[in-house]
Design a protein around this motif. Structure first.
Motif, PDB file in Angstrom:
ATOM      1  N   SER A 114       0.845  -1.201   0.000  1.00 55.81           N
ATOM      2  CA  SER A 114       0.000   0.000   0.000  1.00 55.81           C
ATOM      3  C   SER A 114       0.875   1.243   0.000  1.00 55.81           C
ATOM      4  CB  SER A 114      -0.891   0.022   1.247  1.00 55.81           C
ATOM      5  OG  SER A 114      -1.690  -1.136   1.325  1.00 55.81           O
ATOM      6  N   TRP A 115       0.511   2.198  -0.828  1.00 53.83           N
ATOM      7  CA  TRP A 115       1.197   3.486  -0.856  1.00 53.83           C
ATOM      8  C   TRP A 115       0.172   4.605  -0.726  1.00 53.83           C
ATOM      9  CZ3 TRP A 115       2.418  -0.306  -4.530  1.00 53.83           C
ATOM     10  CH2 TRP A 115       3.733  -0.778  -4.531  1.00 53.83           C
ATOM     11  N   ARG A 116       0.650   5.729  -0.279  1.00 52.47           N
ATOM     12  CA  ARG A 116      -0.175   6.937  -0.324  1.00 52.47           C
ATOM     13  C   ARG A 116       0.126   7.621  -1.653  1.00 52.47           C
ATOM     14  NH1 ARG A 116      -0.508  12.192   3.373  1.00 52.47           N
ATOM     15  NH2 ARG A 116      -2.775  12.315   3.482  1.00 52.47           N
ATOM     16  N   ALA A 117      -0.916   7.964  -2.364  1.00 52.87           N
ATOM     17  CA  ALA A 117      -0.717   8.514  -3.702  1.00 52.87           C
ATOM     18  C   ALA A 117      -1.433   9.845  -3.843  1.00 52.87           C
ATOM     19  CB  ALA A 117      -1.265   7.536  -4.746  1.00 52.87           C
ATOM     20  N   SER A 118      -0.834  10.736  -4.596  1.00 54.30           N
ATOM     21  CA  SER A 118      -1.589  11.921  -5.002  1.00 54.30           C
ATOM     22  C   SER A 118      -1.711  11.896  -6.514  1.00 54.30           C
ATOM     23  CB  SER A 118      -0.955  13.213  -4.481  1.00 54.30           C
ATOM     24  OG  SER A 118       0.139  13.567  -5.249  1.00 54.30           O
ATOM     25  N   ILE A 119      -2.853  12.341  -6.981  1.00 52.56           N
ATOM     26  CA  ILE A 119      -3.230  12.228  -8.388  1.00 52.56           C
ATOM     27  C   ILE A 119      -3.363  13.631  -8.974  1.00 52.56           C
ATOM     28  CG2 ILE A 119      -4.989  11.299  -9.976  1.00 52.56           C
ATOM     29  CD1 ILE A 119      -3.652   9.125  -8.304  1.00 52.56           C
ATOM     30  N   ALA A 120      -2.832  13.819 -10.168  1.00 53.24           N
ATOM     31  CA  ALA A 120      -2.854  15.154 -10.780  1.00 53.24           C
ATOM     32  C   ALA A 120      -4.276  15.687 -10.913  1.00 53.24           C
ATOM     33  CB  ALA A 120      -2.169  15.096 -12.149  1.00 53.24           C
ATOM     34  N   PHE A 121      -5.220  14.793 -11.192  1.00 56.44           N
ATOM     35  CA  PHE A 121      -6.616  15.189 -11.403  1.00 56.44           C
ATOM     36  C   PHE A 121      -7.245  15.791 -10.136  1.00 56.44           C
ATOM     37  CE2 PHE A 121     -11.112  13.815 -11.099  1.00 56.44           C
ATOM     38  CZ  PHE A 121     -11.629  14.500 -12.187  1.00 56.44           C
ATOM     39  N   VAL A 134      -5.097   5.867  -1.494  1.00 55.28           N
ATOM     40  CA  VAL A 134      -4.266   4.710  -1.170  1.00 55.28           C
ATOM     41  C   VAL A 134      -4.225   3.817  -2.403  1.00 55.28           C
ATOM     42  CG1 VAL A 134      -4.015   2.643   0.246  1.00 55.28           C
ATOM     43  CG2 VAL A 134      -4.774   4.782   1.302  1.00 55.28           C
ATOM     44  N   LEU A 135      -3.027   3.547  -2.856  1.00 55.54           N
ATOM     45  CA  LEU A 135      -2.857   2.649  -3.999  1.00 55.54           C
ATOM     46  C   LEU A 135      -2.404   1.298  -3.458  1.00 55.54           C
ATOM     47  CD1 LEU A 135      -1.012   3.518  -7.309  1.00 55.54           C
ATOM     48  CD2 LEU A 135      -0.854   1.272  -6.299  1.00 55.54           C
ATOM     49  N   GLN A 136      -3.142   0.253  -3.841  1.00 55.31           N
ATOM     50  CA  GLN A 136      -2.779  -1.100  -3.389  1.00 55.31           C
ATOM     51  C   GLN A 136      -2.485  -1.991  -4.586  1.00 55.31           C
ATOM     52  OE1 GLN A 136      -5.925  -2.560  -0.700  1.00 55.31           O
ATOM     53  NE2 GLN A 136      -4.488  -2.229   0.963  1.00 55.31           N
ATOM     54  N   MET A 137      -1.392  -2.695  -4.505  1.00 54.02           N
ATOM     55  CA  MET A 137      -0.983  -3.623  -5.562  1.00 54.02           C
ATOM     56  C   MET A 137      -0.620  -4.949  -4.910  1.00 54.02           C
ATOM     57  SD  MET A 137      -0.188  -4.211  -8.818  1.00 54.02           S
ATOM     58  CE  MET A 137       0.244  -2.757  -9.780  1.00 54.02           C
TER      59      MET A 137
END
Ligand SMILES: [Zn+2]
Length: 330
Positions: free
Chosen positions: A97-104, A111-114
């Motif tokens: 899990s990462w914390r993500a920021s999105i340009a939009f 939270v991005l999970q892979m």
């Protein structure tokens, strides 16, 4: 961490110092990550906080960082915990899990999970992530309606009544990446609208502080499913008004159970094993013991909808033999 990052060519000293996998275009770095939204199915529930994204939308990730506050998200995947849960994707497939920021949507965080294993980064797998969030959202909606009605009948104000919401993940496919080892092109992941930098366990293994709203929701979900499903691993954040925003809850469903999982508990006699297998219908068979451990006492709200606390224990299997399967204890 360092080794993993080294394999995908990220500057280790930078990543180690601030916990960021990359800070993207904000720092003028060449690294980039672009996701395409392939499903927003989890938005179709009234108890979710929607993602705000649309299918086929391309999302440029501006920043991606590991957060110590997200440790709770990975506890489900420790060996000791996995051994106590059913042998299916939602309980067993470990994820990063990462914390993500999105340009939009630069003013929000996600939270991005892979999935850790490549074979679990598939479209079919992430559908289950969305399905569980959507189902948990439906239970949350039912719970919120009940809670409001109960307050109204008691003559209490309902406008500011805390509620339970579930963050609705979108399923995404990686279309461009500078991190082929961790986030390869073509891999599927989930992106959750969850801005808080911490995730707290509310109902997980019986060791959590007793949070009334979370506990009442846990019991009510079992109650409103007629004892057939249980919302497990209730985690997220308590917001300023006392409401809960949940992330990545797991649904314990009868169809996902395996005999092997059922038998991981106490050793059983052969005859009892056969009866257990026949009684796979309701999730309560495996959950009956967990229910007491996870929900040691009832809240005042519980007492309104299930005063005898028999939601789980009274239920019987598809075989209808609550005595012969030996689990429907009172
Ligand atoms: Zn209760």
């Amino acid at each position: 961490m360092g080794a993993a990052l080294a394999t995908c060519g990220v500057r280790i000293e930078h990543a180690t110092a601030i916990g960021a996998l990359f800070s993207g275009i904000a720092d003028g770095d060449a690294e980039e990550l672009i996701l395409e939204v392939v499903s927003t199915a989890a938005d179709d529930s009234r108890g979710v906080r929607p993602s705000g994204f649309k299918e086929a939308q391309q999302l440029q990730v501006n920043k991606l960082s590991t957060e110590s506050g997200f440790e709770a998200l990975s506890l489900r995947y420790s060996e000791a915990v996995r051994a106590t849960w059913p042998d299916d994707y939602r309980f067993q497939a470990s994820k990063r899990s990462w914390r993500a920021s999105i340009a939009f949507a630069p003013d929000k965080a996600y939270v991005l999970q892979m999935a850790t294993r490549a074979e679990e980064r598939s479209e079919d797998a992430v559908k289950w992530d969305l399905e569980d969030a959507k189902s948990a959202g439906s239970y949350a909606h039912r719970f919120n309606l009940y809670s409001r009605e109960h307050a109204r009948e008691a003559g209490e104000a309902v406008d500011e009544l805390p509620c339970v919401k579930v963050a609705a993940p979108v399923a995404c496919r990686v279309v461009k990446t500078s991190f082929p080892a961790l986030l390869p092109v073509g891999a599927y992941c989930t992106l959750w609208p969850y801005s808080d930098p911490e995730v707290r366990k509310f109902v997980f293994n019986g060791c959590q502080d007793f949070v009334e709203l979370a506990q009442a929701f846990f019991h009510h979900s079992a109650f409103s499913s007629n004892g057939k499903e249980l919302v497990c691993d209730i985690q997220g954040v308590e917001e300023e008004d006392g409401s809960l925003l949940l992330i990545d809850p797991c649904l314990l469903r009868p169809s996902k159970l395996t005999v092997g999982a059922l038998l991981k508990g106490a050793a059983k006699e052969e005859k009892e094993r056969e009866d257990l297998a026949v009684c796979l219908g309701p999730v309560v068979n495996v959950a009956a013991d967990k229910f007491d451990m996870l929900h040691p006492k009832c809240t005042s709200l519980c007492k309104a909808f299930d005063p005898k606390r028999c939601t789980v224990k009274r239920k019987v299997g598809v075989c209808g033999l609550d005595i012969s399967c030996g689990l429907a204890r009172h």
